[in-house]
Design a protein around this motif. Sequence first.
Motif, PDB file in Angstrom:
ATOM      1  N   LYS A   5       0.837  -1.196   0.000  1.00  0.00           N
ATOM      2  CA  LYS A   5       0.000   0.000   0.000  1.00  0.00           C
ATOM      3  C   LYS A   5       0.879   1.256   0.000  1.00  0.00           C
ATOM      4  CE  LYS A   5      -3.844  -2.179   2.475  1.00  0.00           C
ATOM      5  NZ  LYS A   5      -4.723  -2.112   3.645  1.00  0.00           N
ATOM      6  N   LYS A   6       0.363   2.268  -0.674  1.00  0.00           N
ATOM      7  CA  LYS A   6       1.099   3.530  -0.784  1.00  0.00           C
ATOM      8  C   LYS A   6       0.658   4.542   0.282  1.00  0.00           C
ATOM      9  CE  LYS A   6       1.702   3.191  -5.779  1.00  0.00           C
ATOM     10  NZ  LYS A   6       1.504   3.861  -7.063  1.00  0.00           N
ATOM     11  N   GLY A   7       1.610   5.471   0.589  1.00  0.00           N
ATOM     12  CA  GLY A   7       1.293   6.643   1.411  1.00  0.00           C
ATOM     13  C   GLY A   7       1.013   6.345   2.867  1.00  0.00           C
ATOM     14  N   GLY A   8       1.725   5.408   3.471  1.00  0.00           N
ATOM     15  CA  GLY A   8       1.527   5.119   4.884  1.00  0.00           C
ATOM     16  C   GLY A   8       1.762   6.361   5.729  1.00  0.00           C
ATOM     17  N   GLY A   9       0.709   6.825   6.444  1.00  0.00           N
ATOM     18  CA  GLY A   9       0.810   8.087   7.186  1.00  0.00           C
ATOM     19  C   GLY A   9       1.596   7.955   8.475  1.00  0.00           C
ATOM     20  N   GLY A  10       1.579   6.816   9.156  1.00  0.00           N
ATOM     21  CA  GLY A  10       2.328   6.658  10.391  1.00  0.00           C
ATOM     22  C   GLY A  10       1.712   7.377  11.581  1.00  0.00           C
ATOM     23  N   GLY A  11       0.557   8.115  11.429  1.00  0.00           N
ATOM     24  CA  GLY A  11      -0.127   8.776  12.549  1.00  0.00           C
ATOM     25  C   GLY A  11       0.514  10.048  13.040  1.00  0.00           C
ATOM     26  N   GLY A  12       1.516  10.615  12.331  1.00  0.00           N
ATOM     27  CA  GLY A  12       2.216  11.811  12.832  1.00  0.00           C
ATOM     28  C   GLY A  12       1.865  13.081  12.100  1.00  0.00           C
ATOM     29  N   GLY A  13       0.817  13.052  11.307  1.00  0.00           N
ATOM     30  CA  GLY A  13       0.504  14.212  10.492  1.00  0.00           C
ATOM     31  C   GLY A  13       0.037  15.420  11.279  1.00  0.00           C
ATOM     32  N   ALA A  14      -0.478  15.241  12.528  1.00  0.00           N
ATOM     33  CA  ALA A  14      -1.035  16.363  13.297  1.00  0.00           C
ATOM     34  C   ALA A  14      -0.071  16.910  14.342  1.00  0.00           C
ATOM     35  CB  ALA A  14      -2.332  15.910  13.966  1.00  0.00           C
ATOM     36  N   ASN A  15       1.177  16.504  14.354  1.00  0.00           N
ATOM     37  CA  ASN A  15       2.138  16.972  15.364  1.00  0.00           C
ATOM     38  C   ASN A  15       2.367  18.476  15.300  1.00  0.00           C
ATOM     39  OD1 ASN A  15       2.431  14.418  16.326  1.00  0.00           O
ATOM     40  ND2 ASN A  15       4.360  13.997  15.253  1.00  0.00           N
ATOM     41  N   TRP A  16       2.255  19.061  14.128  1.00  0.00           N
ATOM     42  CA  TRP A  16       2.477  20.512  13.999  1.00  0.00           C
ATOM     43  C   TRP A  16       1.454  21.317  14.788  1.00  0.00           C
ATOM     44  CZ3 TRP A  16      -1.338  23.612  12.008  1.00  0.00           C
ATOM     45  CH2 TRP A  16      -2.394  22.964  11.357  1.00  0.00           C
ATOM     46  N   MET A  17       0.280  20.729  15.038  1.00  0.00           N
ATOM     47  CA  MET A  17      -0.757  21.455  15.787  1.00  0.00           C
ATOM     48  C   MET A  17      -0.370  21.635  17.260  1.00  0.00           C
ATOM     49  SD  MET A  17      -4.288  19.927  14.173  1.00  0.00           S
ATOM     50  CE  MET A  17      -5.229  21.103  15.123  1.00  0.00           C
ATOM     51  N   ASP A  18       0.398  20.687  17.792  1.00  0.00           N
ATOM     52  CA  ASP A  18       0.852  20.834  19.181  1.00  0.00           C
ATOM     53  C   ASP A  18       1.769  22.044  19.334  1.00  0.00           C
ATOM     54  OD1 ASP A  18      -0.553  18.555  19.807  1.00  0.00           O
ATOM     55  OD2 ASP A  18       1.180  17.228  19.511  1.00  0.00           O
ATOM     56  N   THR A  19       2.704  22.175  18.412  1.00  0.00           N
ATOM     57  CA  THR A  19       3.619  23.320  18.452  1.00  0.00           C
ATOM     58  C   THR A  19       2.873  24.622  18.250  1.00  0.00           C
ATOM     59  OG1 THR A  19       5.391  21.931  17.560  1.00  0.00           O
ATOM     60  CG2 THR A  19       5.702  24.319  17.429  1.00  0.00           C
ATOM     61  N   TYR A  20       1.929  24.626  17.333  1.00  0.00           N
ATOM     62  CA  TYR A  20       1.140  25.829  17.062  1.00  0.00           C
ATOM     63  C   TYR A  20       0.314  26.216  18.284  1.00  0.00           C
ATOM     64  CZ  TYR A  20      -2.348  28.891  14.928  1.00  0.00           C
ATOM     65  OH  TYR A  20      -3.173  29.945  14.651  1.00  0.00           O
ATOM     66  N   GLY A  21      -0.273  25.243  18.951  1.00  0.00           N
ATOM     67  CA  GLY A  21      -1.072  25.530  20.141  1.00  0.00           C
ATOM     68  C   GLY A  21      -0.225  26.096  21.266  1.00  0.00           C
ATOM     69  N   ASP A  22       0.981  25.560  21.448  1.00  0.00           N
ATOM     70  CA  ASP A  22       1.884  26.105  22.476  1.00  0.00           C
ATOM     71  C   ASP A  22       2.240  27.551  22.184  1.00  0.00           C
ATOM     72  OD1 ASP A  22       1.843  23.706  23.772  1.00  0.00           O
ATOM     73  OD2 ASP A  22       3.751  22.991  22.918  1.00  0.00           O
ATOM     74  N   MET A  23       2.498  27.857  20.922  1.00  0.00           N
ATOM     75  CA  MET A  23       2.873  29.215  20.553  1.00  0.00           C
ATOM     76  C   MET A  23       1.719  30.187  20.807  1.00  0.00           C
ATOM     77  SD  MET A  23       4.065  30.724  16.844  1.00  0.00           S
ATOM     78  CE  MET A  23       2.406  30.512  16.180  1.00  0.00           C
ATOM     79  N   VAL A  24       0.499  29.790  20.450  1.00  0.00           N
ATOM     80  CA  VAL A  24      -0.661  30.656  20.677  1.00  0.00           C
ATOM     81  C   VAL A  24      -0.874  30.892  22.165  1.00  0.00           C
ATOM     82  CG1 VAL A  24      -3.170  30.806  20.452  1.00  0.00           C
ATOM     83  CG2 VAL A  24      -1.795  30.014  18.524  1.00  0.00           C
ATOM     84  N   THR A  25      -0.668  29.848  22.970  1.00  0.00           N
ATOM     85  CA  THR A  25      -0.822  29.999  24.421  1.00  0.00           C
ATOM     86  C   THR A  25       0.192  30.978  24.987  1.00  0.00           C
ATOM     87  OG1 THR A  25      -1.642  27.728  24.587  1.00  0.00           O
ATOM     88  CG2 THR A  25      -0.855  28.758  26.624  1.00  0.00           C
ATOM     89  N   LEU A  26       1.442  30.862  24.517  1.00  0.00           N
ATOM     90  CA  LEU A  26       2.481  31.793  24.979  1.00  0.00           C
ATOM     91  C   LEU A  26       2.179  33.221  24.573  1.00  0.00           C
ATOM     92  CD1 LEU A  26       5.706  29.688  24.267  1.00  0.00           C
ATOM     93  CD2 LEU A  26       4.731  30.263  26.491  1.00  0.00           C
ATOM     94  N   LEU A  27       1.680  33.408  23.344  1.00  0.00           N
ATOM     95  CA  LEU A  27       1.319  34.752  22.905  1.00  0.00           C
ATOM     96  C   LEU A  27       0.192  35.326  23.756  1.00  0.00           C
ATOM     97  CD1 LEU A  27       1.448  34.422  18.994  1.00  0.00           C
ATOM     98  CD2 LEU A  27       2.955  35.773  20.444  1.00  0.00           C
ATOM     99  N   LEU A  28      -0.786  34.473  24.100  1.00  0.00           N
ATOM    100  CA  LEU A  28      -1.887  34.931  24.943  1.00  0.00           C
ATOM    101  C   LEU A  28      -1.382  35.383  26.315  1.00  0.00           C
ATOM    102  CD1 LEU A  28      -4.903  35.279  25.482  1.00  0.00           C
ATOM    103  CD2 LEU A  28      -4.984  32.877  26.200  1.00  0.00           C
ATOM    104  N   CYS A  29      -0.486  34.580  26.908  1.00  0.00           N
ATOM    105  CA  CYS A  29       0.078  34.949  28.209  1.00  0.00           C
ATOM    106  C   CYS A  29       0.860  36.254  28.124  1.00  0.00           C
ATOM    107  CB  CYS A  29       0.990  33.828  28.719  1.00  0.00           C
ATOM    108  SG  CYS A  29       0.111  32.310  29.142  1.00  0.00           S
ATOM    109  N   PHE A  30       1.577  36.432  27.008  1.00  0.00           N
ATOM    110  CA  PHE A  30       2.377  37.634  26.828  1.00  0.00           C
ATOM    111  C   PHE A  30       1.486  38.875  26.773  1.00  0.00           C
ATOM    112  CE2 PHE A  30       4.374  40.637  23.787  1.00  0.00           C
ATOM    113  CZ  PHE A  30       5.467  40.995  24.549  1.00  0.00           C
ATOM    114  N   PHE A  31       0.389  38.802  26.014  1.00  0.00           N
ATOM    115  CA  PHE A  31      -0.495  39.955  25.896  1.00  0.00           C
ATOM    116  C   PHE A  31      -1.261  40.216  27.191  1.00  0.00           C
ATOM    117  CE2 PHE A  31      -0.073  39.108  21.267  1.00  0.00           C
ATOM    118  CZ  PHE A  31       0.405  40.351  20.886  1.00  0.00           C
ATOM    119  N   VAL A  32      -1.586  39.166  27.917  1.00  0.00           N
ATOM    120  CA  VAL A  32      -2.224  39.363  29.227  1.00  0.00           C
ATOM    121  C   VAL A  32      -1.262  40.094  30.171  1.00  0.00           C
ATOM    122  CG1 VAL A  32      -3.056  38.175  31.295  1.00  0.00           C
ATOM    123  CG2 VAL A  32      -3.817  37.432  29.045  1.00  0.00           C
ATOM    124  N   LEU A  33       0.030  39.711  30.135  1.00  0.00           N
ATOM    125  CA  LEU A  33       1.030  40.370  30.952  1.00  0.00           C
ATOM    126  C   LEU A  33       1.175  41.842  30.576  1.00  0.00           C
ATOM    127  CD1 LEU A  33       3.275  40.142  33.084  1.00  0.00           C
ATOM    128  CD2 LEU A  33       4.843  39.480  31.259  1.00  0.00           C
TER     129      LEU A  33
END
Length: 307
Positions: A5-33
């Motif tokens: 079978k072609k194109g085995g995803g391996g289940g790691g396609g959504a890892n970039w969302m974790d990094t993006y969510g952390d960055m948004v959280t940090l930006l929110l904390c920064f603006f609250v400060l």
Amino acid sequence: MAVKKKGGGGGGGANWMDTYGDMVTLLLCFFVLLYSMSTISQDKWKAIVQSFNPSAVLEAQETSGNDGPIAGDDHLGTAELALGPEEMTPEEVEEALSLIFQSLQTYAEENQMEDVVQVTKGDGYVFVSFADAVFFDGDSPVLRRDGMAILDVVVAALNPAAAAIDELRVMGHTAQARADQPNTVSTDRKLASDRATNVLIYIQENCDVDPARLLSVGYGQWRPVDSNADGEHRAHNRRVELLITGKDLESKLGDALEQYTSIRSGQASLLTGSEAAEAGGLSDADAAMSAVSEPAQSGAAPGASAP
């Protein structure tokens, strides 16, 4: 034969969302400060600045329309950081004392109170004498309301020079009720001390001068400036005086507080006479007390404010 079978995803396609969510959280904390720092009370701002420089003297200068970190009740203000004592020069100390003298002298002249508020300027000190009727009713140590108004003027003159003041001594005096008989010791001393203390309490509660540099003394009848022959002369003896001395930045013994610590520890060398004056063995206040009988400048009659 198995088909791969072609194109085995391996289940790691959504890892970039974790990094993006952390960055948004940090930006929110920064603006609250940033938002939380956009407005800060004057007291909190003073606490922050003085935590970095304990000797700093902050004065809120109220202005209109200024942008800044200090928010008042009705308007914004700016904070002026005065020089600490370790950053001052002897010339600046003397200038601060001159401003105190000029302020109080001008007040007495403009309000035609030269007969009850007498101001003297000498080398390293300012001496102020108040007729006791300005502050107190007869035989009472309770401050009068009009006396508080005069002390408000004194406080306003002292505050800008707080960092330059070595010691502020309040001295209470009484008159001898009968020319041929001394006053009752307990009554005489207590009244003089209570009056000096009540004046000092009002100053301390409203002034920026370090409370450790404030002291009160009750002399009673024993340092008269006039005779006690009649009521008019006795009135001159009933008085409250202020002796304001500037810091001697060149003294090897340090200021009044440092000398006190040395005396307590037994490390001080107290000299007498001209040796003490030359070596700085007497505190600025004690040295000024010995010199105040010959003022350099005076807004009163010669000798009128001598203790």
